[in-house]
Enzyme design. Structure first.
Site, short mmCIF file in Angstrom:
data_model
loop_
_atom_site.label_atom_id
_atom_site.label_comp_id
_atom_site.label_asym_id
_atom_site.label_seq_id
_atom_site.Cartn_x
_atom_site.Cartn_y
_atom_site.Cartn_z
N ASP A 290 0.76 -1.07 0.02
CA ASP A 290 -0.01 -0.09 0.20
C ASP A 290 0.86 1.13 -0.01
O ASP A 290 0.30 2.26 0.46
CB ASP A 290 -1.03 -0.01 1.34
N GLY B 193 -4.58 -4.06 -3.69
CA GLY B 193 -5.38 -3.23 -4.20
C GLY B 193 -4.76 -1.94 -4.65
O GLY B 193 -4.20 -1.35 -3.60
N HIS B 194 -4.68 -1.65 -5.71
CA HIS B 194 -3.95 -0.74 -6.29
C HIS B 194 -4.62 0.61 -6.85
O HIS B 194 -5.51 0.26 -7.79
CB HIS B 194 -3.01 -1.14 -7.47
N GLN C 151 2.02 -6.13 -3.14
CA GLN C 151 2.50 -6.24 -1.73
C GLN C 151 3.87 -5.43 -1.72
O GLN C 151 3.78 -4.24 -2.39
CB GLN C 151 2.73 -7.61 -1.35
P1 GDP Z 1 -0.87 0.35 -3.38
O1 GDP Z 1 -1.38 -0.77 -2.95
O2 GDP Z 1 0.64 0.39 -3.28
O3 GDP Z 1 -0.98 0.57 -4.80
O4 GDP Z 1 -1.38 1.62 -2.52
P2 GDP Z 1 -2.82 1.62 -2.16
O5 GDP Z 1 -3.68 2.18 -3.45
O6 GDP Z 1 -3.39 0.37 -1.56
O7 GDP Z 1 -2.88 2.87 -1.06
C1 GDP Z 1 -2.39 4.11 -1.40
C2 GDP Z 1 -3.46 5.11 -1.06
O8 GDP Z 1 -2.74 6.51 -1.07
C3 GDP Z 1 -4.45 5.22 -2.21
O9 GDP Z 1 -5.48 5.66 -1.26
C4 GDP Z 1 -3.89 6.32 -3.11
O10 GDP Z 1 -5.02 7.16 -3.78
C5 GDP Z 1 -3.26 7.27 -1.88
N1 GDP Z 1 -1.93 7.97 -2.48
C6 GDP Z 1 -1.13 7.56 -3.57
N2 GDP Z 1 -0.07 8.57 -3.47
C7 GDP Z 1 -0.48 9.62 -2.71
C8 GDP Z 1 0.10 10.88 -2.21
O11 GDP Z 1 1.11 11.12 -2.38
N3 GDP Z 1 -0.38 11.48 -1.32
C9 GDP Z 1 -1.99 11.04 -0.83
N4 GDP Z 1 -2.27 11.97 0.24
N5 GDP Z 1 -2.35 9.83 -1.08
C10 GDP Z 1 -1.70 9.12 -1.98
P1 IMO Z 2 -0.83 -4.29 -2.14
O1 IMO Z 2 -0.58 -4.82 -3.63
C1 IMO Z 2 -0.75 -4.60 2.11
C2 IMO Z 2 -1.26 -8.55 3.77
C3 IMO Z 2 -2.20 -9.01 4.54
C4 IMO Z 2 -1.64 -10.17 5.60
C5 IMO Z 2 -0.63 -10.60 4.70
C6 IMO Z 2 -1.04 -11.94 4.25
O2 IMO Z 2 -2.06 -3.48 -2.04
O3 IMO Z 2 0.10 -3.34 -1.65
P2 IMO Z 2 -2.74 -12.52 2.01
O4 IMO Z 2 -4.05 -12.23 1.74
O5 IMO Z 2 -1.60 -12.37 1.10
O6 IMO Z 2 -2.27 -13.89 2.28
O7 IMO Z 2 -2.56 -11.83 3.54
O8 IMO Z 2 -0.18 -9.56 3.60
N1 IMO Z 2 -1.33 -8.00 2.52
C7 IMO Z 2 -1.13 -6.74 2.00
N2 IMO Z 2 -1.06 -5.80 2.65
N3 IMO Z 2 -0.93 -4.49 0.94
C8 IMO Z 2 -1.35 -5.67 -0.02
O9 IMO Z 2 -1.18 -5.43 -1.35
C9 IMO Z 2 -1.39 -6.67 0.50
N4 IMO Z 2 -1.63 -8.13 0.22
C10 IMO Z 2 -1.66 -8.90 1.27
O10 IMO Z 2 -2.88 -7.98 5.16
O11 IMO Z 2 -1.16 -9.35 6.46
MG MG Z 3 -2.80 -1.63 -1.76
#
Ligand code: GDP
Ligand code: IMO
Ligand code: MG
Length: 433
Positions: free
Chosen positions: A14, A41-42, A220
């Site tokens: 994340d 979840g991207h 991840q």
């Molecule tokens: P990922 O799994 O690495 O793609 O990250 P996620 O999408 O799960 O979580 C990142 C969150 O931060 C999302 O809600 C994005 O919209 C938000 N985000 C990404 N870059 C920035 C940033 O530079 N500033 C802020 N405030 N939010 C950001």
């Molecule tokens: P992105 O790509 C954050 C975490 C889960 C749990 C562990 C194992 O969005 O960064 P799983 O369901 O993979 O067997 O869970 O890994 N986890 C993540 N945490 N971002 C993710 O993906 C994750 N995918 C799995 O919360 O701790």
């Molecule tokens: Mg994510």
């Protein structure tokens, strides 16, 4: 071909990979996901519209990009179908732009049941997407690959064996009744396969032969890597650079000229259980969570929050041999008078500067902080380095000095256009951004 870019999570997931991959896909022809599954979840925000991609490569949002689901992923065909339908509803035409490896394994409905049961006994807080059990089946040689779906007789036998095995686990180990029926699972699988069978291909061959520019999208993060992360509080794939070769079927040398970028948040978050040395459990942690909107993109769970852990980040730089870091969410720290970074751990009176394998050490060590002055200015949406206050730049410089690699870009908000290049990516044209 010299245009290979790898984007990886440098923390516990994340970090904002989705936003960055979307941004940089503009200059690439192909985006490849190669490990994990719908646990990811991207998030991408384009023209005010929010997309959360779980299985699909994020680059698919660009009409010129070919998305590739490579062999190291575990694919839930039902989730794939939902995701494709949701793209269609939003007016994104993916026809002819998605390839799925015939060697990729399936996440079957019973894997999700097992994920739930395993979580009941000594769980680690998984996403319950069936990821761990799907990889268990793969490595236990009980998995079903997309290639197996062409042979219906074989598929039926495999499902029959799996269902009987899963029934035994449910009933004999967990004393829970189990309701899957072989015919039903078989038909359900073929039904969803029908909608994507034209996309199934020998993806490794495609990647070897193509002259197109490639972007590899990690899911991840390094600290969740099954080998390099905080085992057993990890995911079940190699989510560091270690997963590139086995996840794509490409030889390790293929990546020797790739540019490796790690995405890191300006602070740290983690969702699910496991050690987190810089976690802030009180008000400060809540403040970070509120300001950063730190709730899981896949499960909606509140993310645990803490200061930036440079010991872990430097470890990620080394494990992945990163060429540069993209720092996201700097704006979330705008209102802090003081910003801390962890520069070492202390355990039983000893200073530790290298990320340890031992869970006992990680769970009981104390972070050693360096305190930096906050900038108390709004950086959200900043697009030019001149807009950044000196203290914010000092924060970035401290990270560069500690990790030994440049911060090449800052993300200053969730929207596609909210970023600042600090250095140019060698070989990769970025002028049109
Ligand atoms: P990922 O799994 O690495 O793609 O990250 P996620 O999408 O799960 O979580 C990142 C969150 O931060 C999302 O809600 C994005 O919209 C938000 N985000 C990404 N870059 C920035 C940033 O530079 N500033 C802020 N405030 N939010 C950001
Ligand atoms: P992105 O790509 C954050 C975490 C889960 C749990 C562990 C194992 O969005 O960064 P799983 O369901 O993979 O067997 O869970 O890994 N986890 C993540 N945490 N971002 C993710 O993906 C994750 N995918 C799995 O919360 O701790
Ligand atoms: Mg994510």
């Amino acid at each position: 071909m010299d245009r290979k870019l790898v984007i990886l999570g440098a923390q516990w997931g994340d970090e904002g990979k989705g936003k960055i991959v979307d941004l940089l896909s503009e200059n690439h022809d192909v985006t490849v996901r190669y490990q994990g599954g719908s646990n990811a979840g991207h998030t991408v925000i384009v023209n005010g519209e929010k997309f959360i991609l779980h299985l699909l490569p994020t680059g698919i949002l660009h009409s010129h990009v070919v998305g590739v689901i490579a062999q190291g992923m575990v694919v839930d065909l039902e989730v794939l179908q939902e995701e494709l339908e949701s793209l269609k509803k939003k007016g994104i035409d993916y026809e002819g732009r998605l390839l799925i490896s015939d060697r990729a394994h399936l996440v079957m409905p019973y894997h999700k049941v097992l994920d739930r049961l395993f979580e009941k006994k000594g769980g680690i807080g998984t996403t319950l997407r069936g990821i761990g059990p799907a990889y268990m089946f793969k490595f236990g040689r009980k998995g079903i690959r997309l290639a197996d779906l062409e042979d219906e007789k074989r598929l039926y036998t495999l499902i029959e064996e799996n269902v009987s095995f899963v029934r035994d686990i449910c009933e004999k180990v967990f004393c829970e009744s189990y309701s899957f029926n072989v015919d039903e699972v078989f038909e359900r699988t073929l039904r969803v396969y029908e909608n994507c069978k034209d996309m199934v291909a020998d993806v490794s061959r495609y990647l070897l032969d193509t002259e197109k520019s490639l972007l590899f999208e990690g899911a991840q993060g390094t600290m969740l890597d099954v080998d390099m992360g905080t085992y057993p509080y990890v995911t079940s794939s190699n989510s560091s650079a270690l997963g590139l070769s086995n996840g794509t079927g490409l030889p390790p040398k293929f990546f020797s000229d790739a540019y490796m970028v790690g995405v890191a948040k300006a602070y740290t978050t983690r969702v699910g259980g496991g050690p987190f040395p810089t976690e802030l459990k009180g008000e400060e942690g809540e403040r970070l969570r509120d300001l950063g909107g730190e709730y899981g993109s896949t499960t909606g769970r509140p993310r645990r929050c803490g200061w930036l852990d440079l010991v872990a980040l430097k470890y990620a730089v080394e494990v992945n041999h990163l060429d540069g870091i993209i720092l996201t969410k700097l704006d979330v720290l705008d209102s802090f008078e003081e910003v801390k970074v962890c520069v070492a751990y202390e355990y039983e009176g000893q200073r530790i500067e290298h990320f340890p394998a031992s869970l006992k050490v990680l769970e009981n060590c104390k972070p050693v902080y360096k305190s930096l002055k906050g900038w108390l200015k709004d950086t959200r949406g900043a697009k030019d380095v001149k807009e950044l206050p000196p203290n914010a730049l000092d924060y970035v410089r401290f990270i560069e000095e500690y990790t030994g690699v440049p911060v090449i870009m800052l993300s200053t908000g969730p929207k596609r256009e909210e970023f600042i290049w600090l250095r140019e990516l060698p070989k990769i044209k970025v002028s049109s951004l």
